[in-house]
Design an enzyme around this catalytic site. Structure first.
Site: not given
Ligand SMILES: CC(C)C[C@H](N)C(=O)NCC(=O)O
Length: 499
Positions: A118, A183
């Site tokens: 996603d 996610e």
């Molecule tokens: C850099 C993050 C760990 C990447 C992850 N997919 C993400 O965006 N998570 C949601 C967030 O808001 O950190």
């Protein structure tokens, strides 16, 4: 070049098959156009998990992932994880989670690769130079929403397995996949699915590998910590409908003014979180952590240039000034205010008093903060600040995501194996880094399922996740695929008793 790696001898394994890295790497090089096309195909799907109108695209995305893994002969399931309740009470089907299995040899380790397909919202009008859903290669940079977060890394893992298969080489470990579609909005439904499959799909999983993050610089990295996140809605409701500011301004107590007033009490201009109790829970930075941060090469001017900021919140003078910046990026909590629903935000000059406005803000979590405690602290505090305004309007505070931080032991053999794989592919040592962002499911894998995790990023430091012009470097995508191939081999050399 066929050779056995040093860690292999150090770990005392007596019988092995030679690892045909050169052949595998050549296979990857010669298939890179196909890999880019596969990414183009995935980026074209607007799998935005935060937009309910895009849910059909998200379902299609999960089907595509499943289909790809099925074509490779995997044992694939699309697991139904139920529904989510929308703010208006309606129920909406969650995207199914894809699980897949390659290999079932009990004498081998089993790794499980977690990823997501996603994406965050993106519109050309947000300031993209290209169509966010049409992968565009400009000088080896592959621009597109979700290219780096997290579609290319998921594909790179799939291609790593595919390369072994194509050359009729036995996989050195059993490989499982768990790929989700929520996610970006807190991994809704995934915890329950994982718990339900603890004694089935996950029972033989030794290690979890996550490649949903990026390097800190041009040097490859292994990630051993992420921040968690508590995401809040603060809704202020006033008159029963929007009002003309000329006709009613000065008589009504405006919800937006109340809201901005309370938001302004969350954090000081110098970055101090003002919610009582929040900072008390934060574990002090140890000498060991300080030393680890100090050893990392990090160019603050380069960082500032990259994001176009003339000054950072923390940057002391002196040779260690990057330690403060890294610590505040990874190791301390922070408040971010993301937006206000109900506020006028179009171009132009509408003179309205919005009747109801909802602020969205989040607080990144670090050890030893507890989201349940943070929820109480923030809710109590905002209500007490609001009460002092003596406003007739009403305030409702809701925490919609409560994800804990994650921290791994860098002495675990998974990290030694990671260093060896990086050395083989990039001929250098990786940075050992933390990540300021959040991967909600990491703590569940670690605490609830008792699995050891490594985060092995392949994204570049300037990929622009969640931002305009997100991209994945072709170099990172292709060399990253080789890294995963090499890593599977390194993990196979870990003694079977280590968990
Ligand atoms: C850099 C993050 C760990 C990447 C992850 N997919 C993400 O965006 N998570 C949601 C967030 O808001 O950190």
């Amino acid at each position: 070049m066929n050779f056995l790696t040093l860690p292999f001898f150090l770990l005392g394994i007596s019988t092995v098959h030679a690892f045909q890295y050169t052949e595998l790497a050549q296979y990857v090089d010669s298939h890179q156009e196909e890999y880019v096309e596969a990414l183009r195909d995935w980026v074209a799907i607007e799998s935005d998990s935060s937009n309910v109108l895009k849910r059909a695209d998200l379902h299609l995305m999960m089907e595509k992932v499943a289909q790809k893994l099925r074509l490779m002969g995997g044992n694939v399931e699309l697991v139904d994880i139920g529904e989510q309740e929308l703010p208006d009470g309606q129920m909406l089907a969650l995207p199914k989670v894809v699980t897949a299995q390659f290999g079932n040899d009990s004498s081998k380790h089993t790794v499980c690769v977690y990823g997501h397909v996603d994406v965050q919202p993106a519109k050309k009008e947000d300031g993209w130079a290209t169509d966010p859903y049409n992968l565009t290669d400009i000088n080896g940079k592959l621009y597109g929403r979700g290219a780096s977060d997290n579609k290319a890394p998921v594909l790179a893992w799939i291609h790593a397995v595919e390369a072994y298969q194509a050359l009729s080489l036995e996989l050195p470990v059993n490989v499982k996949f768990v790929i989700e579609g929520m996610e970006e909005t807190g991994s809704n439904g995934l915890d329950a699915m994982i718990l339900a499959q603890r004694d089935t799909f996950f029972s033989d999983v030794d290690y979890i590998i996550i490649s949903d993050c990026g390097w800190l610089s041009i040097r490859p990295a292994l990630t051993y910590g992420t921040r968690g996140n508590c995401y809040f809605f603060a809704e202020v409701q006033g008159p029963k409908q929007d009002l003309h500011s000329g006709v009613y301004g000065g008589t009504v107590i405006e919800p937006m003014i109340d809201l901005i007033g309370i938001l302004d009490t969350l954090i000081s201009p110098s970055g101090k979180i003002l919610v009582p109790g929040i900072r008390d829970a934060v574990a002090p930075l140890s000498d060991e952590e300080w030393r680890m941060y100090q050893d990392i090469e990090f160019d603050i001017d380069h960082y500032k240039n990259k994001i176009g900021a003339s000054q950072l919140m923390y940057s002391n003078k002196g040779s260690n000034n990057h330690v403060d910046v890294l610590a505040h990026m990874w190791r301390y909590p922070t408040v971010s205010i993301h937006g206000i629903e109900g506020a006028f935000s179009d171009p132009g000059t509408k003179t309205v008093i919005p009747a109801k406005v909802t602020a969205k803000f989040s607080i990144r979590q670090v050890p030893n903060m507890d989201p349940a405690m943070v929820k109480k602290q923030v809710t109590d505090y905002l209500h007490s600040v609001f009460a002092k305004r003596k406003s007739p309007n009403s305030l409702k505070v809701t925490m919609v995501i409560g994800a804990k931080p994650w921290l791994a032991d860098t002495q675990h053999p998974l990290y030694e194996a990671g260093k060896a794989a990086v050395k083989r592919v990039f001929d250098m040592d990786p940075d050992l880094i933390r990540e300021g962002g959040t991967i909600p499911i990491a703590r569940t894998f670690q605490d609830v399922m008792g699995k050891s995790i490594i985060m092995m990023p392949i994204g570049g430091f300037d990929d622009g996740l969640h931002s305009q012009n997100e991209k994945m470097n072709r170099y990172n995508y292709i060399e990253g695929t080789k890294l995963f191939i090499a890593y599977l081999n390194e993990v196979s050399q870990i003694r079977k008793t280590t968990v």
